[in-house]
Design a protein around this motif. Structure first.
Motif, PDB file in Angstrom:
ATOM      1  N   UNK A 165      38.107  34.493  48.333  1.00 25.41           N
ATOM      2  CA  UNK A 165      37.981  35.829  47.755  1.00 25.41           C
ATOM      3  C   UNK A 165      38.837  35.963  46.499  1.00 25.41           C
ATOM      4  N   UNK A 166      40.059  35.438  46.560  1.00 29.37           N
ATOM      5  CA  UNK A 166      40.947  35.501  45.395  1.00 29.37           C
ATOM      6  C   UNK A 166      40.412  34.638  44.257  1.00 29.37           C
ATOM      7  N   UNK A 167      39.854  33.471  44.604  1.00 28.72           N
ATOM      8  CA  UNK A 167      39.264  32.626  43.570  1.00 28.72           C
ATOM      9  C   UNK A 167      38.092  33.299  42.884  1.00 28.72           C
ATOM     10  N   UNK A 168      37.261  33.988  43.674  1.00 28.40           N
ATOM     11  CA  UNK A 168      36.140  34.727  43.102  1.00 28.40           C
ATOM     12  C   UNK A 168      36.635  35.851  42.196  1.00 28.40           C
ATOM     13  N   UNK A 169      37.678  36.535  42.639  1.00 32.62           N
ATOM     14  CA  UNK A 169      38.234  37.630  41.836  1.00 32.62           C
ATOM     15  C   UNK A 169      38.759  37.124  40.499  1.00 32.62           C
ATOM     16  N   UNK A 170      39.419  35.961  40.515  1.00 32.57           N
ATOM     17  CA  UNK A 170      39.995  35.434  39.278  1.00 32.57           C
ATOM     18  C   UNK A 170      38.924  34.847  38.362  1.00 32.57           C
ATOM     19  N   UNK A 171      38.042  34.013  38.909  1.00 34.09           N
ATOM     20  CA  UNK A 171      37.070  33.303  38.085  1.00 34.09           C
ATOM     21  C   UNK A 171      35.988  34.220  37.530  1.00 34.09           C
ATOM     22  N   UNK A 172      35.607  35.235  38.309  1.00 35.22           N
ATOM     23  CA  UNK A 172      34.557  36.160  37.874  1.00 35.22           C
ATOM     24  C   UNK A 172      35.154  37.442  37.296  1.00 35.22           C
ATOM     25  N   UNK A 173      36.159  37.981  37.984  1.00 37.52           N
ATOM     26  CA  UNK A 173      36.716  39.265  37.568  1.00 37.52           C
ATOM     27  C   UNK A 173      37.448  39.221  36.250  1.00 37.52           C
ATOM     28  N   UNK A 174      38.239  38.172  36.027  1.00 39.34           N
ATOM     29  CA  UNK A 174      39.027  38.101  34.789  1.00 39.34           C
ATOM     30  C   UNK A 174      38.160  38.082  33.536  1.00 39.34           C
ATOM     31  N   UNK A 175      37.104  37.247  33.455  1.00 35.72           N
ATOM     32  CA  UNK A 175      36.251  37.301  32.255  1.00 35.72           C
ATOM     33  C   UNK A 175      35.551  38.650  32.087  1.00 35.72           C
ATOM     34  N   UNK A 176      35.072  39.233  33.202  1.00 40.35           N
ATOM     35  CA  UNK A 176      34.359  40.515  33.103  1.00 40.35           C
ATOM     36  C   UNK A 176      35.287  41.617  32.615  1.00 40.35           C
ATOM     37  N   UNK A 177      36.459  41.738  33.226  1.00 40.23           N
ATOM     38  CA  UNK A 177      37.395  42.799  32.838  1.00 40.23           C
ATOM     39  C   UNK A 177      37.915  42.586  31.417  1.00 40.23           C
ATOM     40  N   UNK A 178      38.111  41.333  31.033  1.00 42.33           N
ATOM     41  CA  UNK A 178      38.554  41.055  29.667  1.00 42.33           C
ATOM     42  C   UNK A 178      37.475  41.445  28.662  1.00 42.33           C
ATOM     43  N   UNK A 179      36.221  41.158  28.992  1.00 40.54           N
ATOM     44  CA  UNK A 179      35.105  41.534  28.114  1.00 40.54           C
ATOM     45  C   UNK A 179      34.971  43.049  28.007  1.00 40.54           C
ATOM     46  N   UNK A 180      35.141  43.744  29.148  1.00 41.47           N
ATOM     47  CA  UNK A 180      35.083  45.209  29.141  1.00 41.47           C
ATOM     48  C   UNK A 180      36.211  45.774  28.290  1.00 41.47           C
TER      49      UNK A 180
END
Length: 279
Positions: free
Chosen positions: A29-44
């Motif tokens: 779950x943490x890996x998914x949050x980092x690998x997917x969440x970080x690029x999305x939130x950075x783009x937003x």
């Protein structure tokens, strides 16, 4: 060896195996949050800064929320590293305050802003300049920092920690629910002597505010209700079931993708939510 000893050894072995599986799921779950969440939130965050036509003041709280979400994604990476490096344990405890308090508090500020824009437009215009939002955001980050410091001194999954996030959940949930009900009530009312076009524009703004507050409220419920239920279950039964906490972690990270998806839709980067309107 008596029966109680055999049961204890068997229970301990199964519990150890369960802990290993839960740890693996939490790391996923943490890996998914980092690998997917970080690029999305950075783009937003990049979209908010570069493509906001009405100025930074109108999206300042959302910008702070994106920064907070990026911090939570970094926390996910540190959690994975802490499984091999014990020196990160204290840092994880510190960043728990960012996750527990940061996201719902900043969402609450956005909901209150929507509430003022719909119900008290004069007050909203009075405090619309950036300097007032900087003061509010600075106060929010001081509270978040206090939560982070407090989290260092209490262990996760304990009674103290349960009361800590449960009280916050009730507070933030009540504020967001109040904003939701009042905006919904304002949506059903019309001012006297309004022309059809003005009425339609005003109702469109109210609907957008209502949808955003509703989404924030549901997101808060998805984040905190599992943690609260699991926490009080642990208090009442004196049993710390890690699998319940694992479900809570998944709910927390999944709810974190709601806001960026809506922002991507707002900026025309997501076409599967064409019927949803957000602030």
């Amino acid at each position: 060896m008596n029966n109680s000893t055999v049961y204890f050894i068997t229970s301990e072995a199964s519990t150890t195996l369960s802990f290993v599986l839960v740890d693996i799921l939490e790391m996923c779950a943490c890996g998914l949050s980092f690998l997917v969440g970080l690029p999305i939130h950075s783009f937003v965050l990049w979209l908010i800064v570069t493509r906001t036509e009405s100025g930074l003041a109108s999206v300042f709280f959302k910008l702070n929320l994106s920064v907070c979400e990026i911090g939570i994604c970094v926390e996910s990476l540190i959690f994975i590293l802490s499984c091999w490096f014990s020196s990160f344990k204290k840092l994880i405890c510190f960043l728990i305050g960012l996750a527990v308090t940061g996201r719902p508090l900043l969402q609450c500020l956005i909901c209150v802003e929507c509430y003022l824009a719909v119900v008290h437009p004069v007050t909203f215009l009075k405090y619309k300049p950036l300097r007032y939002k900087v003061i509010c955001s600075a106060s929010a980050w001081i509270i978040i920092l206090g939560s982070c410091i407090f989290s260092v001194f209490i262990l996760p999954y304990t009674i103290s920690h349960t009361w800590f996030f449960s009280v916050q959940f009730l507070l933030f949930f009540c504020i967001q629910l109040f904003c939701l009900v009042v905006v919904l009530r304002a949506l059903k009312q019309s001012g006297p002597g309004e022309r059809a076009r003005e009425k339609e524009e005003e109702n469109h703004m109210k609907r957008r505010a209502f949808h955003f507050i509703l989404i924030c409220t549901v997101s808060t419920v998805v984040i905190y209700v599992p943690f609260t239920v699991s926490g009080f279950f642990t208090i009442l039964t004196k049993q710390n079931i890690r699998s319940l906490w694992c479900i809570c972690v998944f709910c927390f990270f999944l709810a974190g993708f709601v806001q960026p998806v809506l922002y991507l839709h707002r900026f025309g980067k997501l076409f599967c939510l064409s019927s949803v309107q957000v602030m």
